[in-house]
Every structure is written in C-alpha cells, then in structure tokens.
Design a protein around this motif. Sequence first.
Motif, PDB file in Angstrom:
ATOM      1  N   ARG A  58      -0.741  -4.031   2.268  1.00 47.93           N
ATOM      2  CA  ARG A  58       0.534  -3.857   1.563  1.00 47.93           C
ATOM      3  C   ARG A  58       0.507  -2.613   0.685  1.00 47.93           C
ATOM      4  NH1 ARG A  58       1.781  -5.179  -3.371  1.00 47.93           N
ATOM      5  NH2 ARG A  58       0.019  -6.564  -3.619  1.00 47.93           N
ATOM      6  N   ARG A  61       0.741   0.572   2.811  1.00 47.63           N
ATOM      7  CA  ARG A  61       2.114   0.834   3.248  1.00 47.63           C
ATOM      8  C   ARG A  61       2.934   1.420   2.101  1.00 47.63           C
ATOM      9  NH1 ARG A  61       1.773  -4.298   5.754  1.00 47.63           N
ATOM     10  NH2 ARG A  61       3.000  -5.179   4.068  1.00 47.63           N
ATOM     11  N   LYS A  62       2.738   0.854   0.908  1.00 45.51           N
ATOM     12  CA  LYS A  62       3.438   1.336  -0.279  1.00 45.51           C
ATOM     13  C   LYS A  62       3.061   2.794  -0.564  1.00 45.51           C
ATOM     14  CE  LYS A  62       3.874   0.181  -5.184  1.00 45.51           C
ATOM     15  NZ  LYS A  62       3.403  -0.710  -6.244  1.00 45.51           N
ATOM     16  N   ARG A  65       4.765   5.440   1.676  1.00 48.27           N
ATOM     17  CA  ARG A  65       6.189   5.675   1.431  1.00 48.27           C
ATOM     18  C   ARG A  65       6.466   6.483   0.164  1.00 48.27           C
ATOM     19  NH1 ARG A  65       6.695  -0.287   2.561  1.00 48.27           N
ATOM     20  NH2 ARG A  65       7.086  -0.414   4.792  1.00 48.27           N
ATOM     21  N   GLN A  66       5.484   6.605  -0.707  1.00 51.82           N
ATOM     22  CA  GLN A  66       5.714   7.268  -1.984  1.00 51.82           C
ATOM     23  C   GLN A  66       5.578   8.783  -1.850  1.00 51.82           C
ATOM     24  OE1 GLN A  66       2.830   5.202  -4.355  1.00 51.82           O
ATOM     25  NE2 GLN A  66       4.293   3.658  -5.007  1.00 51.82           N
ATOM     26  N   THR A  76      -1.072   3.877  -7.345  1.00 51.47           N
ATOM     27  CA  THR A  76      -1.261   3.061  -6.140  1.00 51.47           C
ATOM     28  C   THR A  76      -2.555   3.453  -5.434  1.00 51.47           C
ATOM     29  OG1 THR A  76       1.134   2.950  -5.888  1.00 51.47           O
ATOM     30  CG2 THR A  76      -0.171   2.306  -4.000  1.00 51.47           C
TER      31      THR A  76
END
Length: 103
Positions: A58, A61-62, A65-66, A76
């Motif tokens: 998770r 994936r986060k 996208r950032q 992150t």
Amino acid sequence: DCANRYFLSFVVEINSDIVEAKNHSIGIDLGIKTFAVMSDGRAAKSPSYKQLDRKIRRLQRKLARQPKDSKRRNKTRIQILIPITCQKRRSTPHSKRRVVTHS
C-alpha cells in the motif's frame, strides 16, 4: 540512519558463573509449514507476514502516485525504508529459540 532512528550500545562487565545444564538435549527440525518441531513433540508455528506485506504494498503504491521532491513523498519513502518486515524476520528465530530453551 536514513530512517531517523537512533541506536544505543551499552558495555557492562559482569562476573559470569558456570551453570550446569539441568535438562536433556533435544533435536530441532526447521521447516516451512511449521517453523520448528522438537524431538519431544512440541511445534512452533511459522509467523505470518501477510499484514506487513500488505502495508508495504500500500505504501509503495502511495509513493508511486506522489510528486517527486515533495515532503510528503519523502515521509512515505522513509516509512517504506524502515525495515519492519526485515526486523520481524530477523527476530523471529531468536524469539522462538528463547521459547524452546526457557520452557
């Protein structure tokens, strides 16, 4: 280190006493389905890393996208760098060993 953690090391001198072994030796068989099976019939379950792997997936994936070079992305990235699963996988044999030797 890069995950903003600190480590301490202490050196202490103690007088060691030689202690005679009170219990008999046992054989240990390491496996995949069960972590270890002792010759006296006891078994230690293998740990499950599903939740930790799910959390890391998770976060990855986060991170993807950032936007690059953002503070949030760096936070992150550090969360992913902290080797939660690695620490657990390293400590599991030692914790299981303590259960076997102290029971």
